[in-house]
Design a protein around this motif. Structure first.
Motif, PDB file in Angstrom:
ATOM      1  N   CYS A  44      -7.049  -0.873  -3.576  1.00  0.00           N
ATOM      2  CA  CYS A  44      -5.962  -1.857  -3.454  1.00  0.00           C
ATOM      3  C   CYS A  44      -6.412  -3.224  -3.964  1.00  0.00           C
ATOM      4  O   CYS A  44      -5.630  -3.937  -4.585  1.00  0.00           O
ATOM      5  CB  CYS A  44      -5.457  -1.932  -2.021  1.00  0.00           C
ATOM      6  SG  CYS A  44      -4.571  -0.433  -1.549  1.00  0.00           S
ATOM      7  N   CYS A  82       0.847  -1.192   0.000  1.00  0.00           N
ATOM      8  CA  CYS A  82       0.000   0.000   0.000  1.00  0.00           C
ATOM      9  C   CYS A  82       0.884   1.245   0.000  1.00  0.00           C
ATOM     10  O   CYS A  82       1.710   1.429   0.891  1.00  0.00           O
ATOM     11  CB  CYS A  82      -0.895   0.037   1.235  1.00  0.00           C
ATOM     12  SG  CYS A  82      -2.066  -1.312   1.243  1.00  0.00           S
ATOM     13  N   HIS A 122      -7.983  -1.449   7.057  1.00  0.00           N
ATOM     14  CA  HIS A 122      -7.706  -1.449   5.611  1.00  0.00           C
ATOM     15  C   HIS A 122      -7.454  -2.848   5.036  1.00  0.00           C
ATOM     16  O   HIS A 122      -8.112  -3.258   4.084  1.00  0.00           O
ATOM     17  CB  HIS A 122      -6.536  -0.504   5.321  1.00  0.00           C
ATOM     18  CG  HIS A 122      -6.244  -0.327   3.865  1.00  0.00           C
ATOM     19  ND1 HIS A 122      -7.188   0.093   2.960  1.00  0.00           N
ATOM     20  CD2 HIS A 122      -5.129  -0.555   3.145  1.00  0.00           C
ATOM     21  CE1 HIS A 122      -6.652   0.139   1.755  1.00  0.00           C
ATOM     22  NE2 HIS A 122      -5.403  -0.264   1.834  1.00  0.00           N
TER      23      HIS A 122
HETATM   24 ZN    ZN Z   1      -3.950  -0.624   0.457  1.00  0.00          ZN
END
Ligand code: ZN
Length: 494
Positions: free
Chosen positions: A230, A35, A255
């Motif tokens: 993502c 990320c 996340h």
């Molecule tokens: Zn991410």
């Protein structure tokens, strides 16, 4: 034969909470997703540490001969100020405050991010995709999740149905949290909320009229939820299941948990085999925070212009400092710690350069091949850079003994030692030499200055003193001092 065939790597997998033998899905190939930054401010030193850990891991895999596809994204939309799907988009907020276009914010801080990483001698990832470049892919995933009955649309926004998902899957598989506990510990939803359950998270948010960053979708104008990009980009470039997903420890929940849920819901498969998390960087024993002034940016370290450190430190000294801790441990930055690291770094560099001119003998009093394998073993054990550095200093000790004629080394062993040091210090830890930038510019600089010295000598022998003085004075103005001695002219950088 590729090196990776005879090195067994173990990694700490956050998903199992154990160290596991690393086996890629396709022999000789690795897919790794990390990320990336949300580009609404200058890159944080703590983020640099996370990315540096994965840069080292990327470098090591490449060195072993793996073909690595390393994807690190740029978040340029969808990351809200409050991670729980409320508040303004971080980039849109900055754009409003500075009265510029959101894409100007994105451009400014993407450039800063790249410049900073280049100073730290990062290798660029194989692909650096952006969230706004993958809106269509994100919309497609939302449609799939809705079709599976695991997401619902309300008033132009789409939410992931965590409770429904958890009936057949495990929401909390990565973070170890239990949905029942999460539900028990949350307040009731406010009356205005569109969500069915407080744990549900946004896949798509309706754009209010004043929201500038907006895209058309089957549910009306809006923008994607932060977690979704993502999943879209990792699936697109690495496949439905890939080898490694990395990021900072703080991203584990929500996340990464949400990434797993989205991928599982749309593809029906667990997206990642190994989850790797890098730990945080503290400053003088405390969490870094802008609001308490306990904070420092990379450029403030390089320039020395800050209230925390006694002097400026080079990017390589800071990189060496970061590599001295294991990536899963908390690392504390302080003036003393940086001073000590700088000393260690200079000692290492001095030994490497003195090795070049060392005389060889008929025998070696230290097992270079065994030492080399110890260096590999350290990296194979979950990329243990501090142990690797301890082994590098074992070599430094021997180099200094050989230099002082207290030990000897054969020509072959010297070559092996030199190659191994270069590999681990420069290729894998990613350090650069003293006064050398990430592009190896010190050598080029030396050549250029030597050329100018030669031209100055020519000018002097032609009695063109105006020109020879001009060369000397202008170099001095640039911080390059020429010194005329018996054996010719040398130079130093001030
Ligand atoms: Zn991410």
């Amino acid at each position: 034969m590729q090196l990776y065939k005879n090195q067994t790597i173990k990694v700490y997998n956050s998903l199992s909470g154990k160290k596991e033998e690393f086996k890629p899905i396709n022999d000789g190939h690795i897919g790794m997703y990390v990320c990336g930054p949300t580009v609404y401010s200058n890159v944080h030193l703590g983020n640099c540490r996370t990315f540096m850990s994965f840069d080292m891991i990327f470098r090591y895999f490449k060195h072993l001969g793996y073909k690595v596809r390393y994807v690190r994204n740029i978040t340029d939309a969808g990351h809200l100020v409050d991670d729980a799907d409320e508040g303004e988009d971080k980039i849109a907020k900055k754009a409003r405050l500075e009265q510029i276009e959101p894409m100007e914010v994105v451009q400014r801080y993407t450039v800063d991010f790249h410049n900073t990483l280049q100073k730290f001698n990062f290798l660029p990832p194989s692909i650096e995709p952006t969230a706004t470049g993958h809106i269509i892919e994100q919309i497609e995933i939302i449609k799939e999740i809705i079709e599976k009955g695991l997401a619902y649309e309300v008033n132009g926004s789409v939410y992931f149905d965590v409770v429904e998902f958890n009936k057949t899957n495990n929401y909390g598989i990565l973070s170890g949290r239990k949905l029942e506990d999460m539900i028990a510990n949350t307040r009731e939803l406010s009356a205005q909320s569109d969500k069915k359950n407080p744990q549900d998270f946004a896949l798509w948010k309706k754009a209010e009229p004043e929201h500038i960053m907006r895209w058309p979708s089957p549910w009306g104008d809006g923008f994607p939820g932060w977690h979704l990009e993502c999943t879209a980009m990792s699936t697109k470039y690495l496949g439905e299941t890939f080898d490694i997903h990395g990021g900072g420890m703080d991203l584990k929940f929500p996340h990464h948990e949400c990434e797993i849920a989205q991928a599982q819901a749309s593809n029906g498969a667990a997206p990642v085999n190994y989850w790797l998390h890098a730990n945080m960087l503290t400053l003088n024993g405390k969490k870094m925070s802008k609001s308490t002034d306990n904070n420092i940016y990379p450029n403030e370290i390089f320039s020395g212009d800050n209230k925390i450190l006694s002097k400026a430190f080079s990017a390589s000294a800071v990189r060496f400092f970061m590599m001295q801790a294991h990536y899963t441990s908390i690392l504390d930055l302080s003036n003393d710690a940086l001073l000590a690291s700088e000393k260690g770094y200079l000692k290492l560099m001095e030994a490497i350069s003195s090795l070049k001119t060392i005389e060889t003998g008929s025998k070696t009093e230290f097992g270079v091949a065994a030492w080399q394998q110890k260096c590999y073993d350290a990296m194979n054990d979950d990329f243990n850079s501090p142990i690797l550095i301890a082994h590098l200093f074992e070599a430094v000790k021997h180099i200094n003994l050989i230099k002082d004629d207290k030990e000897t080394i054969t020509k072959e062993d010297k070559e092996l030692l030199e190659n191994t040091l270069n590999t681990f210090v420069f290729d894998i830890l990613g350090l650069t030499g003293v006064n050398e930038d990430a592009n190896g510019n010190s050598e080029k600089l030396e050549e250029v200055v030597n050329l100018l010295i030669q031209l100055r000598n020519d000018a002097r022998s032609n009695k063109d003193f105006a020109l020879s003085d001009q060369i000397r004075d202008q170099l001095l103005a640039m911080g390059i001092q020429l010194k005329d001695g018996k054996d010719g002219t040398t130079f130093s950088l001030s």
